[in-house]
Write a protein that holds these residues in place. Sequence first.
Motif, PDB file in Angstrom:
ATOM      1  N   MET A 443       1.115  -1.302  -0.153  1.00 62.69           N
ATOM      2  CA  MET A 443      -0.031  -0.324   0.073  1.00 62.69           C
ATOM      3  C   MET A 443       1.401   1.105  -0.563  1.00 62.69           C
ATOM      4  N   GLN A 444       1.407   1.117   0.544  1.00 66.63           N
ATOM      5  CA  GLN A 444       3.025   2.536   0.891  1.00 66.63           C
ATOM      6  C   GLN A 444       3.336   2.830  -0.411  1.00 66.63           C
ATOM      7  N   TYR A 445       3.935   1.779  -1.034  1.00 69.23           N
ATOM      8  CA  TYR A 445       4.860   1.894  -2.597  1.00 69.23           C
ATOM      9  C   TYR A 445       3.802   2.164  -3.932  1.00 69.23           C
ATOM     10  N   GLY A 446       2.618   1.619  -3.496  1.00 68.98           N
ATOM     11  CA  GLY A 446       1.762   1.806  -3.887  1.00 68.98           C
ATOM     12  C   GLY A 446       0.861   3.438  -4.261  1.00 68.98           C
ATOM     13  N   PHE A 447       1.049   3.373  -3.087  1.00 60.93           N
ATOM     14  CA  PHE A 447       0.662   5.296  -2.650  1.00 60.93           C
ATOM     15  C   PHE A 447       1.642   6.032  -3.704  1.00 60.93           C
ATOM     16  N   ILE A 448       2.913   6.008  -3.484  1.00 59.56           N
ATOM     17  CA  ILE A 448       3.649   6.783  -3.744  1.00 59.56           C
ATOM     18  C   ILE A 448       3.974   6.503  -5.243  1.00 59.56           C
ATOM     19  N   ALA A 449       3.741   5.401  -5.929  1.00 62.09           N
ATOM     20  CA  ALA A 449       4.257   4.869  -7.552  1.00 62.09           C
ATOM     21  C   ALA A 449       2.321   5.642  -8.169  1.00 62.09           C
ATOM     22  N   LEU A 450       1.732   5.573  -7.276  1.00 60.48           N
ATOM     23  CA  LEU A 450       0.269   5.654  -7.826  1.00 60.48           C
ATOM     24  C   LEU A 450       0.100   7.624  -8.484  1.00 60.48           C
ATOM     25  N   GLY A 451       0.514   7.985  -6.996  1.00 61.28           N
ATOM     26  CA  GLY A 451       0.754   9.057  -6.737  1.00 61.28           C
ATOM     27  C   GLY A 451       1.442  10.163  -7.914  1.00 61.28           C
ATOM     28  N   LEU A 452       2.913   9.438  -8.237  1.00 64.83           N
ATOM     29  CA  LEU A 452       3.841   9.630  -8.855  1.00 64.83           C
ATOM     30  C   LEU A 452       3.407  10.110 -10.529  1.00 64.83           C
ATOM     31  N   ALA A 453       2.696   8.186 -10.922  1.00 63.64           N
ATOM     32  CA  ALA A 453       2.198   8.186 -12.184  1.00 63.64           C
ATOM     33  C   ALA A 453       1.061   9.613 -11.973  1.00 63.64           C
ATOM     34  N   THR A 454       0.534  10.037 -11.043  1.00 66.85           N
ATOM     35  CA  THR A 454      -0.853  11.069 -11.377  1.00 66.85           C
ATOM     36  C   THR A 454      -0.182  12.166 -11.864  1.00 66.85           C
ATOM     37  N   VAL A 455       0.500  12.260 -10.774  1.00 68.88           N
ATOM     38  CA  VAL A 455       1.501  14.120 -11.085  1.00 68.88           C
ATOM     39  C   VAL A 455       2.575  14.645 -12.589  1.00 68.88           C
ATOM     40  N   VAL A 456       3.137  12.715 -13.041  1.00 68.32           N
ATOM     41  CA  VAL A 456       3.032  13.436 -13.869  1.00 68.32           C
ATOM     42  C   VAL A 456       2.373  13.374 -15.061  1.00 68.32           C
ATOM     43  N   ILE A 457       1.303  12.057 -15.220  1.00 69.52           N
ATOM     44  CA  ILE A 457       0.515  12.224 -16.269  1.00 69.52           C
ATOM     45  C   ILE A 457      -0.096  13.512 -16.410  1.00 69.52           C
ATOM     46  N   ALA A 458      -0.651  14.298 -15.049  1.00 69.42           N
ATOM     47  CA  ALA A 458      -1.120  15.605 -14.858  1.00 69.42           C
ATOM     48  C   ALA A 458      -0.584  16.008 -15.695  1.00 69.42           C
ATOM     49  N   ALA A 459       0.660  16.829 -14.815  1.00 68.82           N
ATOM     50  CA  ALA A 459       1.447  17.426 -15.716  1.00 68.82           C
ATOM     51  C   ALA A 459       1.741  17.250 -16.637  1.00 68.82           C
ATOM     52  N   VAL A 460       2.015  16.860 -17.374  1.00 76.49           N
ATOM     53  CA  VAL A 460       1.439  16.390 -19.664  1.00 76.49           C
ATOM     54  C   VAL A 460       0.745  17.085 -19.924  1.00 76.49           C
ATOM     55  N   PHE A 461      -0.626  16.444 -19.184  1.00 72.40           N
ATOM     56  CA  PHE A 461      -2.201  16.886 -19.671  1.00 72.40           C
ATOM     57  C   PHE A 461      -1.884  18.371 -19.484  1.00 72.40           C
ATOM     58  N   LEU A 462      -1.415  19.400 -18.603  1.00 70.34           N
ATOM     59  CA  LEU A 462      -1.473  20.387 -18.168  1.00 70.34           C
ATOM     60  C   LEU A 462      -0.566  21.304 -19.534  1.00 70.34           C
ATOM     61  N   HIS A 463       0.443  20.645 -19.780  1.00 75.17           N
ATOM     62  CA  HIS A 463       1.380  21.201 -20.628  1.00 75.17           C
ATOM     63  C   HIS A 463       0.360  21.252 -21.982  1.00 75.17           C
ATOM     64  N   ARG A 464      -0.238  20.535 -22.071  1.00 74.14           N
ATOM     65  CA  ARG A 464      -0.551  20.392 -23.721  1.00 74.14           C
ATOM     66  C   ARG A 464      -1.435  21.447 -23.616  1.00 74.14           C
ATOM     67  N   VAL A 465      -2.504  21.033 -22.931  1.00 71.47           N
ATOM     68  CA  VAL A 465      -3.672  22.510 -22.930  1.00 71.47           C
ATOM     69  C   VAL A 465      -3.061  23.731 -22.309  1.00 71.47           C
ATOM     70  N   LYS A 466      -1.556  23.859 -22.215  1.00 66.99           N
ATOM     71  CA  LYS A 466      -1.048  25.456 -22.027  1.00 66.99           C
ATOM     72  C   LYS A 466      -1.192  25.594 -23.734  1.00 66.99           C
ATOM     73  N   ARG A 467      -0.332  24.761 -24.129  1.00 67.81           N
ATOM     74  CA  ARG A 467      -0.062  24.701 -25.684  1.00 67.81           C
ATOM     75  C   ARG A 467      -0.628  25.299 -26.703  1.00 67.81           C
ATOM     76  N   GLU A 468      -2.580  24.049 -25.925  1.00 62.14           N
ATOM     77  CA  GLU A 468      -3.192  24.643 -27.145  1.00 62.14           C
ATOM     78  C   GLU A 468      -3.903  25.861 -27.328  1.00 62.14           C
ATOM     79  N   THR A 469      -3.950  26.085 -25.746  1.00 56.32           N
ATOM     80  CA  THR A 469      -5.044  27.535 -25.010  1.00 56.32           C
ATOM     81  C   THR A 469      -3.668  28.780 -26.414  1.00 56.32           C
ATOM     82  N   CYS A 470      -2.376  28.612 -26.267  1.00 52.60           N
ATOM     83  CA  CYS A 470      -1.434  29.105 -26.769  1.00 52.60           C
ATOM     84  C   CYS A 470      -1.511  29.580 -28.656  1.00 52.60           C
ATOM     85  N   ASP A 471      -1.617  27.751 -29.250  1.00 45.40           N
ATOM     86  CA  ASP A 471      -2.022  27.976 -30.456  1.00 45.40           C
ATOM     87  C   ASP A 471      -3.447  28.609 -30.343  1.00 45.40           C
TER      88      ASP A 471
END
Length: 496
Positions: A443-471
């Motif tokens: 559980m403890q390492y699962g939480f860490i892995a899930l949290g990191l994956a969520t942060v990375v995916i969300a950061a990529v998604f946010l980056h794309r949203v911002k780029r689409e907004t700029c374009d």
Amino acid sequence: MAINKSKVAVGLIVAGVITVFLGTVLVFVGPIIIDDQIVKNTMIDPKNHMSYTMWKDVPVPFFMSVYFFHILNPLEILDGEKPMVEQRGPYVYRKRIQKDNITFHPNHTVSYREYRQYYFEPSMSAGSESDNVTIPNMLVLGAAAMLEKKSVFVRMAASAAFTSFGEEAFVTKTVGELMWGYDSQLVDFLNTMLPGMLPISGKFGLFAEFNNSNTGLFTIFTGQDDIRNVHKVDSWNGLTQLDYWQTPQCNMINGTAGQMWPPFMTEESTLPFYSPDACRSLELVYQRPGELKGIPLFRFVAPKTLFANGADYAPNEGFCPCRQSGLLNVSSCRHNSSVFISHPHFFNGDPALLDFVQGLNPNEEEHGLFIDIHPQTGVPLNVSIRLQLNILMKKVTGISQTGKISEVVMPMIWFEESGYIDGPILTMFHTNLVILPTVMEYMQYGFIALGLATVVIAAVFLHRVKRETCDGSAASDGSTSTSTGEKDPLLQDDID
């Protein structure tokens, strides 16, 4: 209503960070929670019904397996020849253990008496209690050794008494009689002639004082104030030290009562315990790790110095007078009878001991003693305590029954007390001590892995949203400039 993708992405990042934080907290807090539960479940506390019941009425099946050294050449031994023996057994007895007279004290100790009963198990035995076995007659040979320094008239009178009662140097009786007692007029005579020599009257048997008896009044620490002291002996029969031996160190009552030990063991830990049957404290040492049906364990064994004599191991000098290494002289706590304790078949003993008796074959697998402990809780998972009872035989002038017997420490029986956790108790142990900690770790390492994956995916998604907004913004600016600053060629053609 349009969804604000940027806010969703930021929310996912925040959730991921929180999940990583929770996982990291569990990494540090999880072991503390587990250790806290172990402390609560290992201290002796009537409020904890499960662990208290396990301590009070040991639910693990215990067995005592007894092996006799049947003498093949009794007449030749009387002529001075080397004894020849044949091992008979095992004769197996189920052992029932129950604590009674339990009294808790204000200083975080508890007193109790532990009662034991034995029941013969024919299906687990290699014979029946009606089997005949020939072993040394402890009454004759023990009395002879005690009378050796008495006057010749006393020795001759004892010899005449032996003759009148039909007692010889060796006795052939059934296993049941040798174990639990047989009628002997000689016992009454010895109690009259040598008061205090025998602890019994009437029936005499090797284990007569064991059955339906208790091991004395133990007072041990409950661990409620300090878990490091749980199960350690505070006193035995009101004594904090013994008076059997020659030095304060040998007279110390160390360790526990031999059933459980404090938790959180390491490879540097030892297993000290006080044994009333051996009249001393014993200490086992770490040998190796292992596991029992998925549960991790540490195996502790007897060191070679356990029964070494004072010449080979100086701290044991207080247990002397000594003979060869491998023998513990317990005469001082056995009414001065010439009785010795050893490992079975003189395992770990001086090789000279094997030269005096034919038919012995020591090996660690069959004759070494061990205790397998779950190191986190100090609870034994598998136990095998093996000891041998020996008597000193020798010719004593004036006692004709001793003939020309050569001086030898003669094995009579060895016994193994064993038990292991199985069934519902093993399942409970496996669930609480293996599965739950493993789940928490995942559980403890699962939480860490899930949290990191969520942060990375969300950061990529946010980056794309911002780029689409700029374009999108850039495209919008271009069309505006065309409509306001330049003429459309097609529109110009229509005008023309």
